[in-house]
Design a protein around this motif. Structure first.
Motif, mmCIF file in Angstrom:
data_model
loop_
_atom_site.group_PDB
_atom_site.id
_atom_site.type_symbol
_atom_site.label_atom_id
_atom_site.label_comp_id
_atom_site.label_asym_id
_atom_site.label_seq_id
_atom_site.Cartn_x
_atom_site.Cartn_y
_atom_site.Cartn_z
ATOM 1 N N ALA A 1 -1.234 16.762 -23.096
ATOM 2 C CA ALA A 1 -0.494 17.848 -23.734
ATOM 3 C C ALA A 1 -0.228 17.536 -25.198
ATOM 4 C CB ALA A 1 0.825 18.085 -22.990
ATOM 5 N N SER A 2 0.135 16.276 -25.500
ATOM 6 C CA SER A 2 0.408 15.894 -26.888
ATOM 7 C C SER A 2 -0.844 15.980 -27.741
ATOM 8 C CB SER A 2 0.974 14.465 -26.932
ATOM 9 O OG SER A 2 2.190 14.380 -26.224
ATOM 10 N N ARG B 1 0.824 -1.211 0.000
ATOM 11 C CA ARG B 1 0.000 0.000 0.000
ATOM 12 C C ARG B 1 0.857 1.259 0.000
ATOM 13 N NH1 ARG B 1 -5.171 0.487 0.686
ATOM 14 N NH2 ARG B 1 -4.983 2.399 1.900
ATOM 15 N N LEU B 2 2.059 1.170 0.568
ATOM 16 C CA LEU B 2 2.946 2.330 0.564
ATOM 17 C C LEU B 2 3.504 2.615 -0.821
ATOM 18 C CD1 LEU B 2 4.929 1.608 3.870
ATOM 19 C CD2 LEU B 2 2.923 3.065 3.551
ATOM 20 N N LEU B 3 3.466 1.601 -1.693
ATOM 21 C CA LEU B 3 3.997 1.764 -3.046
ATOM 22 C C LEU B 3 2.925 2.159 -4.059
ATOM 23 C CD1 LEU B 3 6.354 -1.359 -3.148
ATOM 24 C CD2 LEU B 3 6.990 1.021 -2.704
ATOM 25 N N LEU B 4 1.653 2.100 -3.673
ATOM 26 C CA LEU B 4 0.585 2.475 -4.599
ATOM 27 C C LEU B 4 0.740 3.897 -5.145
ATOM 28 C CD1 LEU B 4 -2.568 0.898 -2.887
ATOM 29 C CD2 LEU B 4 -1.458 0.151 -5.002
ATOM 30 N N PRO B 5 1.143 4.883 -4.318
ATOM 31 C CA PRO B 5 1.334 6.242 -4.878
ATOM 32 C C PRO B 5 2.366 6.287 -5.995
ATOM 33 C CG PRO B 5 1.222 6.330 -2.489
ATOM 34 C CD PRO B 5 1.294 4.877 -2.850
ATOM 35 N N LEU B 6 3.341 5.358 -5.972
ATOM 36 C CA LEU B 6 4.347 5.344 -7.031
ATOM 37 C C LEU B 6 3.706 4.977 -8.370
ATOM 38 C CD1 LEU B 6 7.293 5.539 -7.904
ATOM 39 C CD2 LEU B 6 7.569 3.118 -7.279
ATOM 40 N N ILE B 7 2.834 3.970 -8.374
ATOM 41 C CA ILE B 7 2.126 3.605 -9.599
ATOM 42 C C ILE B 7 1.262 4.771 -10.077
ATOM 43 C CG2 ILE B 7 0.370 2.085 -10.580
ATOM 44 C CD1 ILE B 7 1.352 -0.151 -8.898
ATOM 45 N N GLU B 8 0.558 5.398 -9.137
ATOM 46 C CA GLU B 8 -0.314 6.517 -9.507
ATOM 47 C C GLU B 8 0.492 7.682 -10.065
ATOM 48 O OE1 GLU B 8 -4.334 8.277 -9.470
ATOM 49 O OE2 GLU B 8 -3.301 6.404 -9.887
ATOM 50 N N LEU B 9 1.676 7.909 -9.515
ATOM 51 C CA LEU B 9 2.524 8.988 -10.013
ATOM 52 C C LEU B 9 2.952 8.722 -11.452
ATOM 53 C CD1 LEU B 9 4.036 11.617 -9.364
ATOM 54 C CD2 LEU B 9 5.956 10.209 -8.573
ATOM 55 N N VAL B 10 3.299 7.481 -11.758
ATOM 56 C CA VAL B 10 3.692 7.123 -13.120
ATOM 57 C C VAL B 10 2.533 7.356 -14.085
ATOM 58 C CG1 VAL B 10 4.351 5.211 -14.633
ATOM 59 C CG2 VAL B 10 5.463 5.486 -12.404
ATOM 60 N N TYR B 11 1.343 6.913 -13.711
ATOM 61 C CA TYR B 11 0.184 7.089 -14.574
ATOM 62 C C TYR B 11 -0.208 8.559 -14.701
ATOM 63 C CZ TYR B 11 -0.941 2.189 -15.413
ATOM 64 O OH TYR B 11 -0.916 0.896 -15.845
ATOM 65 N N THR B 12 -0.043 9.335 -13.650
ATOM 66 C CA THR B 12 -0.354 10.758 -13.721
ATOM 67 C C THR B 12 0.554 11.459 -14.711
ATOM 68 O OG1 THR B 12 -1.142 10.782 -11.427
ATOM 69 C CG2 THR B 12 -0.511 12.893 -12.400
ATOM 70 N N GLY B 13 1.842 11.152 -14.634
ATOM 71 C CA GLY B 13 2.783 11.738 -15.584
ATOM 72 C C GLY B 13 2.455 11.349 -17.012
ATOM 73 N N ARG B 14 2.085 10.095 -17.207
ATOM 74 C CA ARG B 14 1.732 9.631 -18.542
ATOM 75 C C ARG B 14 0.475 10.336 -19.047
ATOM 76 N NH1 ARG B 14 1.140 3.304 -18.968
ATOM 77 N NH2 ARG B 14 3.319 3.543 -18.276
ATOM 78 N N ALA B 15 -0.525 10.498 -18.177
ATOM 79 C CA ALA B 15 -1.774 11.140 -18.578
ATOM 80 C C ALA B 15 -1.541 12.602 -18.943
ATOM 81 C CB ALA B 15 -2.801 11.029 -17.458
ATOM 82 N N LEU B 16 -0.737 13.300 -18.153
ATOM 83 C CA LEU B 16 -0.450 14.706 -18.461
ATOM 84 C C LEU B 16 0.287 14.836 -19.786
ATOM 85 C CD1 LEU B 16 0.600 15.940 -14.908
ATOM 86 C CD2 LEU B 16 -1.511 16.500 -16.142
ATOM 87 N N HIS B 17 1.212 13.926 -20.045
ATOM 88 C CA HIS B 17 1.938 13.953 -21.312
ATOM 89 C C HIS B 17 0.992 13.698 -22.487
ATOM 90 C CE1 HIS B 17 5.066 13.259 -24.292
ATOM 91 N NE2 HIS B 17 4.492 12.089 -24.582
ATOM 92 N N MET B 18 0.091 12.714 -22.337
ATOM 93 C CA MET B 18 -0.850 12.400 -23.406
ATOM 94 C C MET B 18 -1.808 13.552 -23.659
ATOM 95 S SD MET B 18 -0.093 9.369 -24.540
ATOM 96 C CE MET B 18 -1.569 8.764 -25.357
#
Length: 418
Positions: free
Chosen positions: A402-403, A383-400
């Motif tokens: 913007a593109s 559960r402590l690592l779940l924010p890491l997955i969410e951070l990766v997906y957030t960065g990907r979503a923002l990039h998509m």
């Protein structure tokens, strides 16, 4: 009560509290969409397999809410395999695109066996090469006896499906396919293969996760969600992070449609799915997610229709919490069976990748639900690592995002579609 019984009970509760309101909203939107169609020329065709449960839910929804039925409804025994046969000789762009993705790295002989549902074609050695769309189209046009058997087998099955379609759709020229989603391959291939009817698709969700051409998206709508990627700021898109949950809930314990038997006098051909007692297997015998959905639908009334959108919004937030930020109990409740590969094959894709030969990070990445796999692989710190997955997906979503906006800004006005 043992642990298994408790998990089933919790699955029923999750289906009733979360998936039930979400599917009630889907039904309301479908009913509203029906009102824009012409009753004398349109038919709703609920596609096997997930559409069979959607049909059951929708018809109960109409009964409970007393909303009038606008269009005729029917079940359609179809699959991507069946749809591909309608545009097979010569293969259409949609068929070649779908085969290329589905059978990437596999031989053209395997593609032929899946389409014909026969292993005695005796094709030339050239068919053992890996699938390439140009090569496949060229080989299919040859006069080799084995290829002739392939074309004949596919044509025979296609003729039987068209008889089934005529019985299901009747004289309606506009066929509206109702299914779960996501890409809408069936709509695209039927649109290319059976051009004497007009085809549209109304799906639970629409997403170009295949990254293929989308000419059919103009006629294919996601009634509950339309998005090509997960967006942390939109709770609805969380379903794309664990699409297997929707499929597991809505696909009954019935095989995918692969073949049709010869019609008997006075009856249309029967699909392999339509074995004795198949209708009774649409609703599950054991308690689970779908029985919870039905319990919610059965609790609706004409007075509760106005509350459906508000209840659905809360349910979408609850779904996101369970999928994106699960606890141990959510992982137990939502650990489901394998997902069918379909397209004439019977093997399953497991929800969680095999733990034996791979590293934990690879197991998580290769699983159908990464958050659940994370908690299973790391019970104490997951559960402590779940924010890491969410951070990766957030960065990907923002990039998509913007593109996408940049591409739209550069597109000439004539290329912009509303």
């Amino acid at each position: 009560m043992n642990a298994a019984d408790a998990a089933r009970g919790d699955a029923v509760a999750f289906g009733q509290r979360v998936l039930g309101p979400i599917l009630a909203e889907f039904c309301l939107r479908l009913w509203l969409f029906e009102r824009f169609l012409t009753p004398d020329d349109s038919v709703l065709l609920f596609c096997a397999r997930g559409g069979l449960r959607l049909k059951l839910v929708y018809e109960r929804f109409l009964r409970q809410t007393q909303l009038p039925q606008q269009l005729p409804h029917a079940a359609l025994m179809v699959s991507r395999l069946v749809a591909a046969r309608t545009a097979f000789d010569p293969p259409s762009p949609g068929v070649l695109s779908e085969l290329g993705r589905e059978f990437s790295g596999r031989s053209m002989a395997e593609v032929a066996a899946a389409l014909a549902q026969r292993d005695d074609l005796d094709l030339p050695a050239s068919w053992n090469a890996s699938f390439r769309d140009s090569s496949f189209a060229t080989l299919l046009a040859s006069s080799d006896p084995g290829v002739a058997r392939l074309r004949a087998a596919v044509a025979e099955q296609d003729d039987r499906f068209r008889e089934h379609l005529a019985a299901s759709a009747g004289a309606a020229r506009h066929c509206v396919l109702i299914d779960t989603g996501l890409y809408g391959s069936t709509v695209r291939m039927l649109q290319e293969g059976i051009q004497d009817r007009t085809w549209s698709g109304l799906q639970f969700a629409r997403c170009n996760y295949k990254r293929l051409a989308t000419p059919h998206f103009k006629r294919t709508l996601g009634l509950s969600i339309e998005s090509d990627w997960y967006k942390p700021w939109d709770a609805r898109t969380s379903v794309l992070r664990f699409w297997h949950l929707i499929e597991a809930c809505l696909e009954p314990d019935l095989p995918s449609v692969r073949t049709f038997s010869q019609a008997t006098a006075g009856l249309p051909p029967r699909a392999n799915l339509q074995e004795d007692g198949w209708e009774a297997r649409i609703a599950p015998a054991q308690p689970g997610l779908f029985t919870g959905v039905l319990a919610h639908i059965d609790g609706l009334s004409s007075e509760s229709v106005h509350r459906i959108p508000e209840e659905a919004e809360r349910a979408w937030q609850a779904l996101k919490a369970a999928v994106i930020w699960p606890d141990d109990r959510a992982v137990e409740i939502l650990s489901l069976g394998g997902r069918s590969r379909d397209f004439g094959r019977v093997e399953l894709s497991a929800q969680y990748a095999d733990a034996r030969p791979s590293r934990p990070v690879k197991r998580i990445r290769d699983s159908l639900w990464r958050e659940g796999a994370l908690l299973r692989s790391f019970p104490r710190v997951g559960r402590l690592l779940l924010p890491l997955i969410e951070l990766v997906y957030t960065g990907r979503a923002l990039h998509m995002e913007a593109s996408t906006r940049l591409r739209r800004g550069r597109a000439p006005m004539g290329d912009v579609h509303v």
